[in-house]
Design an enzyme around this catalytic site. Structure first.
Site, mmCIF file in Angstrom:
data_model
loop_
_atom_site.group_PDB
_atom_site.id
_atom_site.type_symbol
_atom_site.label_atom_id
_atom_site.label_comp_id
_atom_site.label_asym_id
_atom_site.label_seq_id
_atom_site.Cartn_x
_atom_site.Cartn_y
_atom_site.Cartn_z
ATOM 1 N N ARG A 168 0.838 -1.192 0.000
ATOM 2 C CA ARG A 168 0.000 0.000 0.000
ATOM 3 C C ARG A 168 0.876 1.246 0.000
ATOM 4 N NH1 ARG A 168 -1.783 0.444 4.481
ATOM 5 N NH2 ARG A 168 -1.255 -1.546 5.436
ATOM 6 N N TYR A 225 -1.576 -3.630 -6.728
ATOM 7 C CA TYR A 225 -1.368 -4.314 -5.441
ATOM 8 C C TYR A 225 -2.659 -4.374 -4.597
ATOM 9 C CZ TYR A 225 -0.288 -5.280 -0.664
ATOM 10 O OH TYR A 225 -0.327 -5.822 0.591
ATOM 11 N N CYS A 278 1.005 -8.007 11.520
ATOM 12 C CA CYS A 278 1.318 -8.214 12.942
ATOM 13 C C CYS A 278 0.676 -9.491 13.473
ATOM 14 C CB CYS A 278 0.863 -7.024 13.787
ATOM 15 S SG CYS A 278 1.878 -5.559 13.556
ATOM 16 N N SER A 288 -1.322 -4.065 10.028
ATOM 17 C CA SER A 288 -1.008 -5.024 8.974
ATOM 18 C C SER A 288 0.293 -5.753 9.295
ATOM 19 C CB SER A 288 -0.850 -4.303 7.637
ATOM 20 O OG SER A 288 -2.023 -3.606 7.317
ATOM 21 N N LYS A 325 -9.636 -2.669 1.637
ATOM 22 C CA LYS A 325 -9.392 -1.519 2.511
ATOM 23 C C LYS A 325 -10.178 -0.283 2.075
ATOM 24 C CE LYS A 325 -6.928 -4.174 4.864
ATOM 25 N NZ LYS A 325 -5.617 -4.246 5.403
ATOM 26 N N ASP A 350 -9.118 -10.058 8.904
ATOM 27 C CA ASP A 350 -8.656 -8.697 8.597
ATOM 28 C C ASP A 350 -9.682 -7.606 8.876
ATOM 29 O OD1 ASP A 350 -6.558 -7.024 7.629
ATOM 30 O OD2 ASP A 350 -7.587 -6.836 5.706
ATOM 31 N N HIS A 394 -10.567 -2.733 11.491
ATOM 32 C CA HIS A 394 -9.452 -3.532 10.977
ATOM 33 C C HIS A 394 -9.178 -4.652 11.988
ATOM 34 C CE1 HIS A 394 -5.003 -3.503 9.423
ATOM 35 N NE2 HIS A 394 -5.740 -4.341 8.747
ATOM 36 N N ARG A 436 2.145 -12.322 -0.755
ATOM 37 C CA ARG A 436 0.815 -12.662 -0.242
ATOM 38 C C ARG A 436 0.253 -13.931 -0.874
ATOM 39 N NH1 ARG A 436 -1.587 -8.997 3.730
ATOM 40 N NH2 ARG A 436 -0.017 -7.384 3.914
HETATM 41 O O1 SAT Z 1 -2.732 -4.647 1.151
HETATM 42 S S1 SAT Z 1 -3.778 -4.872 2.118
HETATM 43 O O2 SAT Z 1 -4.182 -3.594 2.668
HETATM 44 O O3 SAT Z 1 -4.896 -5.523 1.504
HETATM 45 C C1 SAT Z 1 -3.166 -5.860 3.357
HETATM 46 C C2 SAT Z 1 -2.834 -5.097 4.563
HETATM 47 O O4 SAT Z 1 -1.943 -4.254 4.517
HETATM 48 O O5 SAT Z 1 -3.464 -5.325 5.604
HETATM 49 MN MN MN Z 2 -5.105 -5.572 7.057
#
Ligand code: SAT
Ligand code: MN
Length: 598
Positions: free
Chosen positions: A84, A212, A265, A263, A221, A292, A241, A382
């Site tokens: 991101r 991405y 963690c 993210s 998100k 998530d 989140h 990922r």
């Molecule tokens: O790239 S995402 O936002 O979907 C994954 C994350 O950072 O939690």
């Molecule tokens: Mn996330």
């Protein structure tokens, strides 16, 4: 009417219906972006197979070893497009103050003009895909629909896994007549021509120049957090989140917990936790609802009910192993899209910390693996896989009513100071605990890694409006008749003097979760301190763990001097939000600061 214009028409049988607004928007976007063709996604297997075949043919997807990983593919992104991009992610409200100091802002008219100039003609030579999707179970009153328009078949394939996509979503949109609009193009994948823009008042997202995950799978998100948090505020619910998991005790009772961590963690690992052996033998079980995102709303009985708006997992690959997360590993044995992992000589996916005896032959950029050059897998590589493939996936995840939440957990990566777990005194204190969360940054966003930053409720990159108003919205749930969850804070990442983690984490985190649900049930003890209620060592089941005295001291201790400094930092941070910061939150901070001083 030429063939192209015909393509813009609605799917058969829907013309003249409440889908007209959707049809008009699709036509408008097509005339701006000028694709060669428009494809309305129905979500069928045949459609998916055709898309995959097309991507295999043009090299967007590489088929992995069909014997070991059936129906699985590798995608290598552009090397500058791997995470991101928070500095290019904007919330475009008419008033800057409404986006708040927590967001990058641009005036809506200027933002539209800027990004529409990028979209102008950008789909020439490409197909434009129209993806109707539903966030949440298709028949849940808590769910919300959206439509993403994209020129990326990779996005279509990922959205098919991550959302309820296609014909049933279109039918719901037709019933409701409303949806979130998301326009996406990979553009030139040029970091200089990249923006992720949100227009909460218009329920609109525009994303250009990145393929991405969080930048391009707009249901995730952009919709389910940034736009949904804005909707949730207006409608009296919460878009968070958070992972959601169920803990079934040996008596067969299940408590549901929602937990917010930044993210990368460990949300996926916690959501799929396998109980330690002793717990398994007694009959403890963990059920995964989501890893998530969590949408919660008060039910008729005053409790908060939660759904996972997603249908799949977009998990971090590195570190995922049979030891750290066997459920994730089992989930991704087939029907998985891997992004930016390495591959072995026989074409199996590979990443650092996979914990097998294979070796990578090719790195995530498609070059021969050379550890001196770069890791085999990108640190933010990922996997995308359907939640239904997860052995611990709860049938309750499909329940339209959602699951009642017993506890909310906040946590981050804190090498020092913050103990393993503590409980907030009440809801207001809990909101302060969430609001003052800090964590060391990870590879999930571009920028430096390992820097401590405040990340309230793990929503710093995702709250679609001013954090001060967001905290006020959280506080507003504490009203007559509400039966709110208990609030806890955890830190799995405390380190010793040698830099090693002090707590084993993973399955052993159930020991901490058990204490929490025993607190909820009024069965477990705690020690009162100014920062909240800490378990004494004896309050936690530590049987079978070998924790040295130094570790116990750090994990269960309370460092008053360190917390005094921390609360000065928290005070300064909250003051940064100015007069919009709720007085109740400021008072709560002052109360604890005074207790620490006294
Ligand atoms: O790239 S995402 O936002 O979907 C994954 C994350 O950072 O939690
Ligand atoms: Mn996330």
């Amino acid at each position: 009417m030429n063939a192209r214009t015909k393509d813009f028409e609605l799917p058969p049988g829907t013309a003249g219906s409440r889908l007209q607004a959707l049809n008009d928007w699709v036509a408008e976007v097509a005339s701006l972006t000028r694709p060669d063709a428009v494809h309305w996604c129905d979500g069928s297997d045949a459609e998916n197979a055709a898309l995959i075949a097309k991507m295999e043919a043009d090299g967007t997807l590489l088929r992995l070893n069909e014997q070991t990983h059936p129906q699985s593919w590798l995608h290598r992104s552009h090397p500058d497009d791997v995470a991101r991009v928070e500095h290019l992610t904007l919330v475009c409200t008419p008033e800057r103050e409404d986006a708040g100091p927590n967001n990058h802002w641009m005036a809506p008219a200027e933002a539209h003009a800027k990004i529409d100039a990028l979209f102008d003609g950008c789909m020439q030579g490409r197909t434009m895909y129209v993806i109707p999707y539903c966030m949440g179970p298709i028949d849940s009153p808590l769910s919300r629909c959206g439509v993403e328009i994209t020129d990326s078949p990779y996005v279509v394939a990922n959205m098919r896994i991550m959302t309820r996509m296609g014909a049933p979503a279109l039918a719901r949109i037709e019933r409701e007549g409303s949806f979130v609009k998301g326009l996406h193009s990979i553009g030139e994948l040029d970091p200089e021509r990249r923006f992720i823009m949100h227009f909460p008042e218009e329920l609109t997202i525009k994303s250009y120049g990145s393929g991405y995950g969080g930048n391009a799978l707009l249901g995730k998100k952009c919709h389910a957090l940034r736009i949904a948090s804005h909707q949730a505020r207006a409608e009296g619910w919460l878009a968070e989140h958070m992972l959601i998991l169920g803990i079934e005790n040996p008596q067969g009772d299940t408590h549901y917990i929602a937990a917010a961590f930044p993210s990368a963690c460990g949300k996926t690992n916690l959501a799929m936790l396998i109980p330690p052996e002793g717990y398994r033998e007694k009959g403890w079980k963990i059920w995964t609802i989501g890893d998530d995102i969590c949408w919660m709303r008060p039910g008729a009985d005053g409790r908060l009910y939660a759904i996972n708006p997603e249908a799949g997992f977009f998990g971090v690959a590195p570190g995922t192993s049979r030891k750290s997360n066997p459920n994730a590993l089992a989930s991704i044995q087939s029907h998985t899209i891997f992004t930016n992992v390495g591959v072995t000589a026989d074409n199996q996916p590979w990443w650092e910390g996979i914990g097998n005896d294979q070796a990578p032959a090719t790195d995530w950029r498609g070059e021969p693996y050379d550890p001196a050059k770069r890791p085999a897998a990108h640190p933010n590589s990922r996997f995308t896989v359907s939640a239904k493939r997860c052995p611990s996936y709860s049938p309750m995840a499909e329940d339209p009513q959602g699951v009642p939440i017993s506890a909310i957990v906040f946590g981050g990566r804190r090498a020092s100071l913050v103990p393993l777990v503590f409980e907030a005194r009440d809801w207001t204190h809990g909101v302060l605990v969430g609001a003052s969360m800090g964590s060391e940054t990870t590879a999930a966003a571009t920028g430096a890694v390992g820097v401590m930053r405040r990340d309230p409720m793990a929503m710093k990159p995702f709250c679609g409006y001013n954090f001060a108003d967001y905290f006020a919205h959280w506080l507003s749930f504490d009203k007559a008749g509400a039966k709110l969850p208990r609030v806890f804070h955890v830190n799995w990442f405390r380190k010793g003097a040698d830099g090693a983690f002090l707590w084993p984490g993973f399955g052993d985190n159930l020991r901490v979760l058990e204490w929490m649900i025993d607190r909820v049930d009024g069965k477990a003890g705690a020690v009162d301190t100014p920062i909240g209620l800490l378990p004494a060592e004896a309050d936690l089941d530590l049987a079978g763990l070998d924790l040295p005295a130094e570790a116990r001291e750090a994990l269960f201790g309370f460092d008053a001097a360190g917390w005094r400094t921390e609360f000065e930092g928290i005070g300064e941070y909250l003051e940064g939000y100015g007069p919009r910061m709720p007085a109740a939150l400021r008072a709560e901070r002052d109360r604890i600061a005074a207790a620490l001083a006294g």
